[in-house]
Scaffold this active site. Structure first.
Site, PDB file in Angstrom:
ATOM      1  N   CYS A 151       0.815  -1.142  -0.053  1.00 51.70           N
ATOM      2  CA  CYS A 151      -0.003   0.008  -0.252  1.00 51.70           C
ATOM      3  C   CYS A 151       0.824   1.263   0.117  1.00 51.70           C
ATOM      4  O   CYS A 151       2.092   1.129   0.033  1.00 51.70           O
ATOM      5  CB  CYS A 151      -1.006   0.171   1.138  1.00 51.70           C
ATOM      6  N   CYS A 194       3.196   1.721   3.177  1.00 49.21           N
ATOM      7  CA  CYS A 194       4.338   0.904   3.052  1.00 49.21           C
ATOM      8  C   CYS A 194       5.475   1.733   2.453  1.00 49.21           C
ATOM      9  O   CYS A 194       6.661   1.989   2.651  1.00 49.21           O
ATOM     10  CB  CYS A 194       4.283  -0.249   2.234  1.00 49.21           C
ATOM     11  N   CYS A 225      47.460 -17.248  -4.520  1.00 46.36           N
ATOM     12  CA  CYS A 225      46.966 -17.729  -3.258  1.00 46.36           C
ATOM     13  C   CYS A 225      45.611 -17.084  -2.859  1.00 46.36           C
ATOM     14  O   CYS A 225      45.218 -16.344  -3.346  1.00 46.36           O
ATOM     15  CB  CYS A 225      48.092 -17.766  -2.130  1.00 46.36           C
ATOM     16  N   CYS A 246      45.373 -13.422  -2.281  1.00 43.09           N
ATOM     17  CA  CYS A 246      45.289 -12.594  -3.362  1.00 43.09           C
ATOM     18  C   CYS A 246      43.815 -12.614  -3.620  1.00 43.09           C
ATOM     19  O   CYS A 246      43.200 -11.496  -3.936  1.00 43.09           O
ATOM     20  CB  CYS A 246      45.696 -13.352  -4.563  1.00 43.09           C
ATOM     21  N   ASP A 250       7.214 -38.908  -0.244  1.00 42.13           N
ATOM     22  CA  ASP A 250       5.882 -39.134  -0.832  1.00 42.13           C
ATOM     23  C   ASP A 250       5.811 -40.181  -1.603  1.00 42.13           C
ATOM     24  O   ASP A 250       6.853 -40.458  -2.280  1.00 42.13           O
ATOM     25  CB  ASP A 250       5.973 -37.645  -1.866  1.00 42.13           C
ATOM     26  N   ASP A 288       4.137 -31.016  -2.266  1.00 43.73           N
ATOM     27  CA  ASP A 288       4.433 -31.378  -0.674  1.00 43.73           C
ATOM     28  C   ASP A 288       5.427 -30.234  -0.303  1.00 43.73           C
ATOM     29  O   ASP A 288       6.175 -30.210   0.316  1.00 43.73           O
ATOM     30  CB  ASP A 288       5.580 -32.656  -1.011  1.00 43.73           C
TER      31      ASP A 288
END
Length: 802
Positions: A14, A17, A80, A83, A494, A696
């Site tokens: 709205c 907000c 390495c 870095c 399931d 599910d």
């Protein structure tokens, strides 16, 4: 200099907000905002003393969504983990950048920012100023493929160049080492003159070792210290001390020089880096292989013509033709043709899969001998293959809790090592009056402590593990899932579409005073006009029997009961028992049959012709052939198994007994399945739920790990923690297995990375480890970590090995 952004905002319900959000943004120092509810847009001016992250924090805190962009880059030049850490920290200094994720093993970095806040070129320039190179991983499929090929060619070129330098370095080092070794052999006295030692060591130090000086310079320029600083400092100390002695006393310095130490260290470390780069390339091969699956062109029908167009020009709804032996260019549904397809690189299924009209094709799979015509249903980032690539990349970019600890250690590691090396030198020199011993011990400390193995330990295993899983059709969404998966104690399934095929089939046919073929032909004829799954199962049964489908007329669907129609002048009625009773059909023969037999479980379809019951069809969902093995594999691992189903108690019990599953529950509504998961979680159990990801949803959301079954195009891919690209429940135990193996490799890698330093640094400081041995140990530690990670590539699910 301030910057104004226009950001799309989602979630405002709205005008109130919008007003509250505007007030919250304006309350922050350096931010001026105007939020438009109608346009769902916020226009935000950010001053120099504020950052985009401040805006992001407010939006996140209020649970609003916003439009952001993600830039994926390939970076070369990192030596390495330090870095990587420095690159990330420097990028995050930029107020326009929201998040930065980097992976040393795959040499990739991902930057997120508000849409329009910063140009990709600006980010690339930031990385270049740090001394590295960056290329964008985006563009058309053609350009992406070309980019991959160019990168592969560039890697091979650099690889050959690096190998050549290693060989040259080894050849120059050999006389220096030979001279040192023959000092201990009485019959041989191979002495390299001092000036020759200088000639041999100098190109090694400044040509072969140039990369370490450049790396150290860039690192120190950015107020950090990395592996290159340690190598450059250590070898320079040995070289320049030897040079000083040569210039001071000339030939009298014979036997007191350490040119061979700096040369051997650079040679061994260069060899280690060469092997390391090859191994790193192998760890990220899964992404490369997936990307190379993407076809560049498609045969598309436009009007009455067939045109060969770039993939970027194909749109949803187009008709695409796939010839025998070609890669399927896009996701689509077959509208004509039948063929076998090789989907092994996408789903992990080794056997070809037969596809026919109505079935879905995954872009990147390989067509067999038939010609297929398909209608495109997904292109670009929405295609299954791109989603798979994105999921794998996201998982590989994540950081395990171990890695977060390692990152903190790496930030202080090099300075601490430099301090230890300095203390070692001073103790030997000032405490024992031994300058040479102090120098060599300090050099050994610097060399043995190079943190490459530490930085590679976690990401190398993660990249290889998620890649190996993807090859077998298992997509792991993030690192948290990978960490939890091997700790699962309970798996809940399931039933429909997970342990069963999810496609009803006619399992029994009973005819009463009627020929069985006549019964099936009449029933299938009427059902041609129905879209109900049970109707399709009858039609499929007739087609499997190679029975001709007769024409039907006056067809009428009776919702909730069945269907009726005319076939060759006969009145056909097919549906449930209630329909028969409503139409005054005598159901006694069918009821007697059902009373005498308890074997039939499933849906009953009663068939009547001209008012007389002529048959009873039993239609049921059949068990997947892999389901028994899936449950057995989990039970072997002492994992509790449960089946949750909304089906009737008799059908569920029959399947549960066939599977020998531990627990089963019938007639459960999808929204109530989560309560069974909560019950186990209250007992301290870690629960995984396996389902289709849609019906599910509540149970999948409640579970500690959600696992979606599908063929790569399901919505579940975006929501589930783990997606199984083929409908094989045995992959559930395989996902847990690869999680366990990957996590074990991470622990092993960290052990080896730390043990080399924990043992090596004290030995080097005490003078028991020469720089040469330190260099060899350092190189070996990186190779050991990467080799250990690469062993994961050999992993295959237990059911494949068996």
């Amino acid at each position: 200099m301030s910057k104004t952004l226009s950001i799309g905002i989602g979630g405002m319900s709205c005008a109130g907000c919008a007003s509250k959000l505007e007030s919250a943004l304006n309350a922050e120092r350096g931010i001026q905002a105007s939020v438009n509810f109608a346009l769902s847009t916020a226009q935000i001016n950010i001053a120099d003393n504020a950052t985009s992250n401040t805006v992001k924090s407010i939006l996140d805190d209020k649970n609003y969504t916003y439009h952001s962009e993600t830039l994926s880059l390939s970076v070369s030049g990192w030596s390495c983990a330090n870095c990587v850490a420095k690159t990330v920290s420097k990028l995050l200094v930029n107020k326009d950048i929201l998040t930065v994720d980097a992976n040393f093993a795959s040499e990739k970095i991902t930057v997120t920012y508000f849409s329009g806040a910063i140009l990709p070129a600006d980010i690339i320039n930031l990385i270049i100023r740090l001394g590295y190179k960056a290329t964008v991983n985006r563009g058309s499929v053609v350009s992406q493929t070309e980019s991959l090929l160019i990168r592969e060619v560039e890697f091979k070129r650099k690889n050959k160049q690096q190998l050549l330098l290693v060989i040259i370095s080894a050849l120059l080092t050999l006389p220096l080492v030979a001279g040192m070794l023959t000092m201990f052999v009485s019959d041989i006295n191979f002495i390299v003159p001092v000036w020759q030692q200088l000639v041999l060591a100098t190109p090694i130090q400044f040509i072969i070792g140039r990369r370490y000086y450049l790396g150290a310079y860039n690192s120190l320029k950015n107020r950090a210290a990395n592996m290159d600083v340690l190598v450059a400092t250590g070898t320079s100390a040995a070289y320049f001390y030897s040079l000083y002695l040569f210039l001071s006393i000339g030939e009298k310095a014979q036997g007191a020089l350490y040119f061979e130490a700096s040369a051997v260290v650079i040679t061994l470390i260069s060899l280690g880096k060469y092997l390391e780069e090859n191994a790193k390339q192998n760890t990220s091969s899964a992404i490369y292989e997936l990307m190379m699956l993407r076809p560049e062109v498609a045969n598309v029908k436009r009007g009455d013509e067939w045109l060969t167009l770039p993939i970027e020009d194909v749109v949803t709804g187009d008709e695409v033709r796939v010839l025998a032996g070609e890669k399927v260019p896009v996701d689509g549904v077959i509208i004509d043709g039948k063929s076998e397809l090789d989907e092994s690189m996408i789903t992990g299924e080794s056997l070809p899969v037969v596809k026919q009209p109505g079935q879905t094709l995954i872009g990147g799979s390989i067509n067999g001998t038939g010609v297929l015509l398909l209608k495109v249903n997904a292109v670009g980032k929405d295609s299954s293959l791109n989603k798979i690539i994105s999921l794998v990349e996201t998982a590989q970019m994540g950081k395990a809790p171990f890695q977060q600890l390692v990152d903190k250690i790496s930030n202080i590691f090099v300075p601490v090592v430099l301090a230890i090396a300095t203390a070692t030198f001073l103790i030997w020199y000032l405490g024992f009056d031994d300058f040479e011993r102090g120098l060599i011990s300090a050099v050994a400390v610097l060399v043995i402590a190079c943190p490459c193995a530490l930085g590679l330990a976690t990401p190398a295993a993660l990249v290889t593990g998620t890649g190996a899983a993807a090859r077998q059709g298992i997509l792991i969404k993030d690192i948290d899932t990978l960490q939890k998966a091997h700790k699962i104690t309970d798996v809940m399934f399931d039933k429909t579409g997970t342990l069963t095929e999810g496609k009803p089939k006619v399992t029994a046919v009973h005819s009463f005073d009627c020929d069985e073929e006549v019964l099936i032909c009449r029933a299938a004829a009427v059902q041609q006009f129905s879209e109900h799954p049970l109707a399709k199962s009858i039609i499929n049964y007739a087609q499997d029997k190679q029975l001709k489908l007769l024409p039907a007329s006056q067809v009428e669907t009776i919702i909730g009961y069945g269907i009726k129609g005319d076939v060759e002048g006969e009145k056909i009625l097919i549906g449930n028992r209630e329909l028969m009773l409503a139409e005054n059909v005598d159901t006694q023969p069918g009821e007697s049959l059902l009373a005498e037999s308890s074997e039939h479980t499933g849906s009953e379809m009663w068939v009547a012709i001209d008012g007389h019951l002529v048959g009873l069809l039993i239609i049921a969902d059949t068990l997947r052939v892999e389901s028994r093995a899936a449950i057995a594999l989990l039970q072997q691992a002492r994992i509790n198994t449960t089946m949750l189903s909304g089906d009737n108690a008799m059908a569920v019990e029959k399947i549960a007994q066939a599977l020998k599953i531990d627990h089963y529950y019938a007639q459960i509504k999808p929204e109530n399945k989560s309560s069974y998961i909560q019950e186990r979680q209250r007992l301290g159990k870690i629960v995984a739920m396996v389902g289709d990801g849609i019906n599910d949803a509540p149970a999948l959301a409640q579970a500690d790990i959600s696992i979606a079954m599908g063929a790569g195009s399901d919505v579940a891919m975006e929501t589930a923690n783990i997606t199984l690209l083929r409908n094989d429940p045995r992959l559930v135990s395989a996902a847990m297995d690869i999680s366990r193996i990957t996590w074990r490799k991470i622990q092993q890698n960290l052990f080896w990375a730390f043990i080399f330093n924990l043992i090596g640094i004290p030995l080097a400081a005490a003078g028991y480890l020469s720089p040469e041995l330190a260099g060899a140990a350092m190189a070996f530690s990186s190779i050991a970590v990467l080799s250990n990670s690469l062993l994961i590539k050999r992993w295959k699910p237990k059911f494949v090995r068996q």
